[in-house]
Write a protein that holds these residues in place. Sequence first.
Motif, PDB file in Angstrom:
ATOM      1  N   TRP A 368      40.931  42.367  15.604  1.00  0.00           N
ATOM      2  CA  TRP A 368      40.298  42.971  14.435  1.00  0.00           C
ATOM      3  C   TRP A 368      38.786  42.887  14.586  1.00  0.00           C
ATOM      4  O   TRP A 368      38.224  41.820  14.850  1.00  0.00           O
ATOM      5  N   HIS A 369      38.119  44.017  14.407  1.00  0.00           N
ATOM      6  CA  HIS A 369      36.659  44.090  14.459  1.00  0.00           C
ATOM      7  C   HIS A 369      36.109  43.975  13.045  1.00  0.00           C
ATOM      8  O   HIS A 369      36.679  44.507  12.102  1.00  0.00           O
ATOM      9  N   GLN A 370      35.011  43.249  12.873  1.00  0.00           N
ATOM     10  CA  GLN A 370      34.411  43.130  11.548  1.00  0.00           C
ATOM     11  C   GLN A 370      32.933  43.501  11.588  1.00  0.00           C
ATOM     12  O   GLN A 370      32.250  43.260  12.583  1.00  0.00           O
ATOM     13  N   GLU A 371      32.475  44.102  10.472  1.00  0.00           N
ATOM     14  CA  GLU A 371      31.081  44.515  10.370  1.00  0.00           C
ATOM     15  C   GLU A 371      30.694  44.586   8.897  1.00  0.00           C
ATOM     16  O   GLU A 371      31.548  44.797   8.027  1.00  0.00           O
ATOM     17  N   PRO A 372      29.398  44.414   8.586  1.00  0.00           N
ATOM     18  CA  PRO A 372      28.958  44.565   7.188  1.00  0.00           C
ATOM     19  C   PRO A 372      29.229  45.987   6.700  1.00  0.00           C
ATOM     20  O   PRO A 372      29.116  46.952   7.464  1.00  0.00           O
ATOM     21  N   CYS A 373      29.617  46.089   5.425  1.00  0.00           N
ATOM     22  CA  CYS A 373      29.935  47.411   4.875  1.00  0.00           C
ATOM     23  C   CYS A 373      29.639  47.412   3.382  1.00  0.00           C
ATOM     24  O   CYS A 373      30.327  46.741   2.607  1.00  0.00           O
ATOM     25  N   GLU A 374      28.605  48.141   2.985  1.00  0.00           N
ATOM     26  CA  GLU A 374      28.307  48.259   1.563  1.00  0.00           C
ATOM     27  C   GLU A 374      29.294  49.209   0.903  1.00  0.00           C
ATOM     28  O   GLU A 374      29.967  50.003   1.559  1.00  0.00           O
ATOM     29  N   LEU A 375      29.352  49.152  -0.410  1.00  0.00           N
ATOM     30  CA  LEU A 375      30.295  49.987  -1.130  1.00  0.00           C
ATOM     31  C   LEU A 375      30.009  51.475  -0.931  1.00  0.00           C
ATOM     32  O   LEU A 375      30.930  52.297  -0.892  1.00  0.00           O
ATOM     33  N   ARG A 376      28.756  51.816  -0.798  1.00  0.00           N
ATOM     34  CA  ARG A 376      28.411  53.214  -0.513  1.00  0.00           C
ATOM     35  C   ARG A 376      29.015  53.659   0.829  1.00  0.00           C
ATOM     36  O   ARG A 376      29.526  54.782   0.953  1.00  0.00           O
ATOM     37  N   ASP A 377      28.958  52.763   1.813  1.00  0.00           N
ATOM     38  CA  ASP A 377      29.528  53.083   3.119  1.00  0.00           C
ATOM     39  C   ASP A 377      31.049  53.175   3.054  1.00  0.00           C
ATOM     40  O   ASP A 377      31.662  54.014   3.723  1.00  0.00           O
ATOM     41  N   LEU A 378      31.663  52.308   2.251  1.00  0.00           N
ATOM     42  CA  LEU A 378      33.113  52.353   2.101  1.00  0.00           C
ATOM     43  C   LEU A 378      33.546  53.652   1.430  1.00  0.00           C
ATOM     44  O   LEU A 378      34.565  54.262   1.812  1.00  0.00           O
ATOM     45  N   ALA A 379      32.783  54.103   0.437  1.00  0.00           N
ATOM     46  CA  ALA A 379      33.084  55.382  -0.218  1.00  0.00           C
ATOM     47  C   ALA A 379      33.037  56.520   0.798  1.00  0.00           C
ATOM     48  O   ALA A 379      33.899  57.414   0.804  1.00  0.00           O
ATOM     49  N   ARG A 380      32.049  56.513   1.678  1.00  0.00           N
ATOM     50  CA  ARG A 380      31.932  57.533   2.714  1.00  0.00           C
ATOM     51  C   ARG A 380      33.137  57.474   3.653  1.00  0.00           C
ATOM     52  O   ARG A 380      33.689  58.507   4.053  1.00  0.00           O
ATOM     53  N   LEU A 381      33.555  56.279   4.000  1.00  0.00           N
ATOM     54  CA  LEU A 381      34.701  56.101   4.891  1.00  0.00           C
ATOM     55  C   LEU A 381      35.976  56.669   4.253  1.00  0.00           C
ATOM     56  O   LEU A 381      36.758  57.374   4.907  1.00  0.00           O
ATOM     57  N   LEU A 382      36.184  56.369   2.977  1.00  0.00           N
ATOM     58  CA  LEU A 382      37.359  56.885   2.263  1.00  0.00           C
ATOM     59  C   LEU A 382      37.329  58.418   2.212  1.00  0.00           C
ATOM     60  O   LEU A 382      38.350  59.079   2.393  1.00  0.00           O
ATOM     61  N   HIS A 383      36.148  58.956   1.978  1.00  0.00           N
ATOM     62  CA  HIS A 383      36.016  60.417   1.872  1.00  0.00           C
ATOM     63  C   HIS A 383      36.239  61.105   3.210  1.00  0.00           C
ATOM     64  O   HIS A 383      36.935  62.126   3.296  1.00  0.00           O
ATOM     65  N   ASP A 384      35.676  60.536   4.273  1.00  0.00           N
ATOM     66  CA  ASP A 384      35.732  61.191   5.583  1.00  0.00           C
ATOM     67  C   ASP A 384      37.063  60.957   6.302  1.00  0.00           C
ATOM     68  O   ASP A 384      37.562  61.845   7.002  1.00  0.00           O
ATOM     69  N   ASN A 385      37.619  59.752   6.151  1.00  0.00           N
ATOM     70  CA  ASN A 385      38.809  59.393   6.935  1.00  0.00           C
ATOM     71  C   ASN A 385      40.118  59.740   6.249  1.00  0.00           C
ATOM     72  O   ASN A 385      41.153  59.886   6.905  1.00  0.00           O
ATOM     73  N   ASP A 386      40.111  59.796   4.915  1.00  0.00           N
ATOM     74  CA  ASP A 386      41.319  60.127   4.157  1.00  0.00           C
ATOM     75  C   ASP A 386      42.483  59.198   4.530  1.00  0.00           C
ATOM     76  O   ASP A 386      43.592  59.643   4.834  1.00  0.00           O
ATOM     77  N   GLU A 387      42.216  57.890   4.506  1.00  0.00           N
ATOM     78  CA  GLU A 387      43.262  56.912   4.786  1.00  0.00           C
ATOM     79  C   GLU A 387      43.080  55.700   3.866  1.00  0.00           C
ATOM     80  O   GLU A 387      41.997  55.461   3.325  1.00  0.00           O
ATOM     81  N   PRO A 388      44.136  54.934   3.632  1.00  0.00           N
ATOM     82  CA  PRO A 388      44.055  53.815   2.689  1.00  0.00           C
ATOM     83  C   PRO A 388      43.263  52.635   3.237  1.00  0.00           C
ATOM     84  O   PRO A 388      43.155  52.439   4.456  1.00  0.00           O
ATOM     85  N   VAL A 389      42.707  51.853   2.309  1.00  0.00           N
ATOM     86  CA  VAL A 389      41.947  50.646   2.629  1.00  0.00           C
ATOM     87  C   VAL A 389      42.445  49.516   1.739  1.00  0.00           C
ATOM     88  O   VAL A 389      42.568  49.687   0.520  1.00  0.00           O
ATOM     89  N   VAL A 390      42.754  48.364   2.330  1.00  0.00           N
ATOM     90  CA  VAL A 390      43.046  47.170   1.537  1.00  0.00           C
ATOM     91  C   VAL A 390      41.723  46.660   0.973  1.00  0.00           C
ATOM     92  O   VAL A 390      40.765  46.444   1.726  1.00  0.00           O
ATOM     93  N   PHE A 391      41.663  46.481  -0.337  1.00  0.00           N
ATOM     94  CA  PHE A 391      40.423  46.112  -1.026  1.00  0.00           C
ATOM     95  C   PHE A 391      40.632  44.757  -1.686  1.00  0.00           C
ATOM     96  O   PHE A 391      41.372  44.637  -2.673  1.00  0.00           O
ATOM     97  N   TYR A 499      32.025  57.473  -4.500  1.00  0.00           N
ATOM     98  CA  TYR A 499      33.055  58.397  -4.041  1.00  0.00           C
ATOM     99  C   TYR A 499      33.011  59.703  -4.847  1.00  0.00           C
ATOM    100  O   TYR A 499      33.196  60.799  -4.290  1.00  0.00           O
ATOM    101  N   HIS A 500      32.743  59.593  -6.144  1.00  0.00           N
ATOM    102  CA  HIS A 500      32.616  60.764  -7.007  1.00  0.00           C
ATOM    103  C   HIS A 500      31.468  61.661  -6.537  1.00  0.00           C
ATOM    104  O   HIS A 500      31.592  62.898  -6.495  1.00  0.00           O
ATOM    105  N   GLU A 501      30.354  61.046  -6.170  1.00  0.00           N
ATOM    106  CA  GLU A 501      29.199  61.809  -5.700  1.00  0.00           C
ATOM    107  C   GLU A 501      29.523  62.594  -4.433  1.00  0.00           C
ATOM    108  O   GLU A 501      29.039  63.722  -4.232  1.00  0.00           O
ATOM    109  N   LEU A 502      30.365  62.010  -3.588  1.00  0.00           N
ATOM    110  CA  LEU A 502      30.704  62.658  -2.320  1.00  0.00           C
ATOM    111  C   LEU A 502      31.788  63.727  -2.471  1.00  0.00           C
ATOM    112  O   LEU A 502      31.734  64.766  -1.819  1.00  0.00           O
ATOM    113  N   SER A 503      32.766  63.455  -3.314  1.00  0.00           N
ATOM    114  CA  SER A 503      33.972  64.289  -3.353  1.00  0.00           C
ATOM    115  C   SER A 503      34.112  65.146  -4.596  1.00  0.00           C
ATOM    116  O   SER A 503      34.902  66.094  -4.607  1.00  0.00           O
ATOM    117  N   GLY A 504      33.384  64.786  -5.656  1.00  0.00           N
ATOM    118  CA  GLY A 504      33.590  65.453  -6.935  1.00  0.00           C
ATOM    119  C   GLY A 504      34.803  64.940  -7.680  1.00  0.00           C
ATOM    120  O   GLY A 504      35.154  65.455  -8.747  1.00  0.00           O
TER     121      GLY A 504
END
Length: 547
Positions: A368-391, A499-504
């Motif tokens: 498992w790889h780990q890296e810092p991730c702000e919530l803004r970055d996580l929102a971008r990841l959810l929008h671009d990747n369209d896959e689930p994330v354990v939160f 996420y709203h800002e990115l996806s509507g």
Amino acid sequence: MLICGVKTTHDGGVALVEDGRLVFSIEMEKLGNNERYAKIKDFATVFELLAEHGYRPEDVDHFVLDGWYKTHKVQSWHGQEFEAVLAPYRRGLLDDDLLRAYPNSVQDLPYLSFTHYAGHVASGYCASPFARAGQGSYVLAWDGWMFPFLYHVDGRTRKVTDCGPLMPVIGDSYLQLGQLFAPFDEPIEYPHILGLAGKIMAYIALGEVRPEAVEHIDRTIDAAFHAVLAGRPDDDRFYQVGNGVEILKRIKKSVALAGVEPADMLASIHHALERRLVEGVRRKVAAADLPDRNLVVVGGCGLNIKWNSALRDSGVFGTVWVPPFPNDSGSAIGTACAAMLTRTERVALDWDVYSGPALKDSTPLPGWHQEPCELRDLARLLHDNDEPVVFLNGRAEIGPRALGNRSILAPAGSPKMKDLLNEVKEREFYRPVAPICLEESAPEIFSPGTPDPYMLFDHAVREDWKDRVPAVCHLDGTARLQTVNRAENAAVHELLTHYHELSGIPLLCNTSANHKGSGFFPDVRSAMEWGRVRLIWSDGTLFTRAD
């Protein structure tokens, strides 16, 4: 004053209340990936949880044990057995005082016990906005082994008035009658039978209410009731567990109706009980003739979002409120609140829904790889990747529903996401996936879309949004909505805003993060060992499985 409430039986838990403030409420299932609905196996756990939060047993003014239908329970303490004497399930034999305490002691440790129903009523009222405002409220308590009873709590005098039973059907009837019909007619081992009611509530979206079936169910209930309680329908002393079980046995013998498909029969049972519930409440409130029009719903049946919504829409009450822990997951809090009401001057409980266990430190698994991730970055990841994330974030939720801190979050724009999440969670195809939505945006997407921070009411998805968020739209066009504002959960609110800002779209799919049959993940490593989702976010760090 320091009060420690303990629920030893299924949905075992420990709650600590200090001067009216909930310090913690920890259910056994949320410790170490324990089995859902786990009991307290050793009383030493109570003292270990106190020590973990900086308290000693001698600091506690009152230990309080939840009542049960078996009033003599053999418990273990560091492997040594002892007998605890508990209060009864609903009421004592000496009087009708719901908040009557049953004092006792074991190994020189004094404790109180209150009836199981007293804990439900106290947890619901003391946690409610009505208690904080000094207002009175009706409290509807309907639990597994008891008939639905309506109480009234006076906010000034603390007097609890028993308004009586609403109908002759115990809460367990819903799941036991459901087990008579496919696909629920396969045996389910205890304790997982406790989750069957939720599955039935989801499945009825496949059926249709049949008027002839509803009439047949009504006749069957009435016949069973009169056979058991003939000549005594106005004496609620006879509305006890044994009589409720006998009535249920008689109903089960003849509830099926030839020519009605199982899904239709289940929908009709649900509707028949819902109608009786609303009519019973309407009748009792009219007879009580009290000025209050507030209602709190507690007991295991308080998790039925469709019944809660029917009560809300009945016009009988101005406000209907349900705590996030209406079932036995709130019993440790409830029995502590019963002591607070009777041993202190406090009425309202100061509490937060995120008062469960904190995340445990753990070592990441290899790969498992780990890296810092702000919530803004996580929102971008959810929008671009369209896959689930354990939160996983902060302290866990109290109660049975994942409310953002122990969740799997995913985009809702594809109908395939619902199927994917049900596959990931090993759940049946008809199970809904809940939306977690910005509170300010909810009325645009849902009807009524009113604030619902604990997922306890039914909301219809508006027509112009069904194609935009199909993953959270149930088979009947409804959704088990959770709304979030910044004060309730700042991290989830920020994530949804980005996420709203990115996806509507101001919402995500939300389902619980846990092993099948276990409570929420207690640490990041547990989610890695589970391994069914590739991405895990926890307190500012993103973990990604290397493959």
